[in-house]
Write a protein that holds these residues in place. Sequence first.
Motif, PDB file in Angstrom:
ATOM      1  N   GLU A 243      -2.024   3.774 -13.196  1.00  0.00           N
ATOM      2  CA  GLU A 243      -2.439   3.101 -11.969  1.00  0.00           C
ATOM      3  C   GLU A 243      -3.613   3.853 -11.359  1.00  0.00           C
ATOM      4  O   GLU A 243      -3.586   5.070 -11.238  1.00  0.00           O
ATOM      5  N   GLY A 244      -4.621   3.111 -10.968  1.00  0.00           N
ATOM      6  CA  GLY A 244      -5.769   3.739 -10.341  1.00  0.00           C
ATOM      7  C   GLY A 244      -5.497   4.107  -8.903  1.00  0.00           C
ATOM      8  O   GLY A 244      -4.741   3.422  -8.206  1.00  0.00           O
ATOM      9  N   LEU A 245      -6.085   5.198  -8.443  1.00  0.00           N
ATOM     10  CA  LEU A 245      -5.937   5.633  -7.056  1.00  0.00           C
ATOM     11  C   LEU A 245      -7.286   5.564  -6.358  1.00  0.00           C
ATOM     12  O   LEU A 245      -8.332   5.819  -6.947  1.00  0.00           O
ATOM     13  N   GLN A 246      -7.243   5.232  -5.067  1.00  0.00           N
ATOM     14  CA  GLN A 246      -8.433   5.227  -4.225  1.00  0.00           C
ATOM     15  C   GLN A 246      -8.253   6.279  -3.140  1.00  0.00           C
ATOM     16  O   GLN A 246      -7.134   6.664  -2.810  1.00  0.00           O
ATOM     17  N   GLN A 247      -9.347   6.739  -2.576  1.00  0.00           N
ATOM     18  CA  GLN A 247      -9.286   7.790  -1.561  1.00  0.00           C
ATOM     19  C   GLN A 247      -9.982   7.339  -0.285  1.00  0.00           C
ATOM     20  O   GLN A 247     -10.989   6.628  -0.329  1.00  0.00           O
ATOM     21  N   LEU A 248      -9.417   7.733   0.860  1.00  0.00           N
ATOM     22  CA  LEU A 248     -10.023   7.387   2.138  1.00  0.00           C
ATOM     23  C   LEU A 248      -9.751   8.482   3.156  1.00  0.00           C
ATOM     24  O   LEU A 248      -8.918   9.367   2.947  1.00  0.00           O
TER      25      LEU A 248
ATOM     26  N   PHE B 235       0.854  -1.185   0.000  1.00  0.00           N
ATOM     27  CA  PHE B 235       0.000   0.000   0.000  1.00  0.00           C
ATOM     28  C   PHE B 235       0.892   1.236   0.000  1.00  0.00           C
ATOM     29  O   PHE B 235       1.846   1.312   0.781  1.00  0.00           O
ATOM     30  N   SER B 236       0.580   2.200  -0.846  1.00  0.00           N
ATOM     31  CA  SER B 236       1.298   3.482  -0.844  1.00  0.00           C
ATOM     32  C   SER B 236       0.295   4.614  -0.691  1.00  0.00           C
ATOM     33  O   SER B 236      -0.750   4.627  -1.364  1.00  0.00           O
ATOM     34  N   PHE B 237       0.626   5.580   0.180  1.00  0.00           N
ATOM     35  CA  PHE B 237      -0.299   6.648   0.542  1.00  0.00           C
ATOM     36  C   PHE B 237       0.313   8.030   0.305  1.00  0.00           C
ATOM     37  O   PHE B 237       1.523   8.226   0.475  1.00  0.00           O
ATOM     38  N   GLN B 238      -0.541   8.980  -0.048  1.00  0.00           N
ATOM     39  CA  GLN B 238      -0.213  10.401  -0.056  1.00  0.00           C
ATOM     40  C   GLN B 238      -1.442  11.179   0.406  1.00  0.00           C
ATOM     41  O   GLN B 238      -2.565  10.698   0.301  1.00  0.00           O
TER      42      GLN B 238
ATOM     43  N   VAL C 200      -4.959   9.543  -0.589  1.00  0.00           N
ATOM     44  CA  VAL C 200      -5.118   8.637  -1.719  1.00  0.00           C
ATOM     45  C   VAL C 200      -4.131   7.495  -1.532  1.00  0.00           C
ATOM     46  O   VAL C 200      -3.085   7.653  -0.898  1.00  0.00           O
ATOM     47  N   TYR C 201      -4.505   6.362  -2.068  1.00  0.00           N
ATOM     48  CA  TYR C 201      -3.596   5.213  -1.969  1.00  0.00           C
ATOM     49  C   TYR C 201      -3.722   4.358  -3.222  1.00  0.00           C
ATOM     50  O   TYR C 201      -4.694   4.430  -3.974  1.00  0.00           O
TER      51      TYR C 201
END
Length: 455
Positions: free
Chosen positions: A388-393, A360-363, A414-415
């Motif tokens: 690469e798709g990004l997801q948000q949380l 997992f990589s986060f910004q 985003v990760y």
Amino acid sequence: MARVEIIPELYNTTLWEFKAEGNANIILSYVGENIRFSATVLRLRKETEFDTTINSQYFTNSYINYAMKPLLGSKYVGESILLEVQPEFLKALSKAILKMRSNKRTQKDIDPNQHYAMLIPDYTKFSNNNPTLSIEFKPKWAFLPSSPFIENSVKLQSCHFCMHKYLKRSSANEITRYCPLDLFSLEDKRVRKAVEALLACPESYLKLFIQGMQIEIGKENWQSWLYEFFEVDYSESNDEEHKNTHVIDMLIALLIQAIMEERDLFRSLKMLQKTLDELDIEGINKLIIFHRPKLSEPSLEEWKLIVDEYMKRIAINNTKNDNARQFVITNMDKMDNKQILQRIYEYLMSATLKDCSIIFSFQKSNGTNTQDVTQQKPHISPIFQNNEGLQQLSLSETLSPTIYKYPYNDKLYVYKVNVIDLDPKPLAKLSYYQELDKKIVRNYLKCGATNKCSE
């Protein structure tokens, strides 16, 4: 077909810096100035005693695409390019990175006879220079064996990983509390227990990266690397223990939230490990002893057929019903050669999936709500064709706030998530798995271990 390239500008040892390594491969980061190769890593095979045909990067790349990607989905299995390499370049690289490597790993060098290296995206980096946090971990053996072939019922009590760790440590006090069944339970409290155990005793099971650089967990003041990422101001606090506890709890909360968001991936991995390994190594060994099938390493075309056959069977059988597995065990003597080979090769695929890693990589997000990820530029090096798709949380959306020690703000992150280390396992390792299994059981009993695992 695999994408093969010759890129003369990459055959310069000064462009590559040691990043990480495992038992089979070494990873180097591109540190040159050509933006085309930014955030790219070079994956090189180390010397091996096994058949180099199936351990070649060409075969590995194709196996991942033909076998692993259909099982896991292209969302989680990234793109790669095969780079033609020469022995002179590989020997020079091996010499250039020697001082950066751990002494316990230097017994095996880069294999100078491989024809291809693998170029893959650096999953620990994004396209911008904003603070980045990456967590790589091995879920390890999630399957709880219950094989009727085992003379001792110990496996009915503990998962394979929780037994295996007694083989590696001489003192029970040094043994990690991590159990993969806690992680795969997808229950907040149990997942937290698993993550805390990994952080407390990471060994080779968990790695932490900041800005693509690996941070040694447990080293003095290692928590301070997390301050900038979480943008926590501790300027008025002199309580080091409080600061460290706070920032570690934020790390744990972020990872748990991402795991929960990707619950389908963990459910899929658990199902694959379980259904590909219905007979456990004891059952596979009995098939080999009593039926003596003619074994040979499958070709890439044969791997396609093996995966297709497995997916057809799973589509027919209810994977949540153990009756299908019991039917196989009861009717092992009636299996024909094709069915026997299918089960043996499926076991090898399960071995790959038990040894894979999730990263997992986060910004921090540029968006304003959890539905808005369009403002965050997806990362991919220009040399690759797919984004690469990004997801948000948001940490404020944690499912069970009672398991966290501190309240969190409404910052959005985003990760991206990828499954890596999906190399094929050779037939030669079957005897190794059988002997290892015996050692695990013997040592587990010798240590007087009584812990029980539950799904």
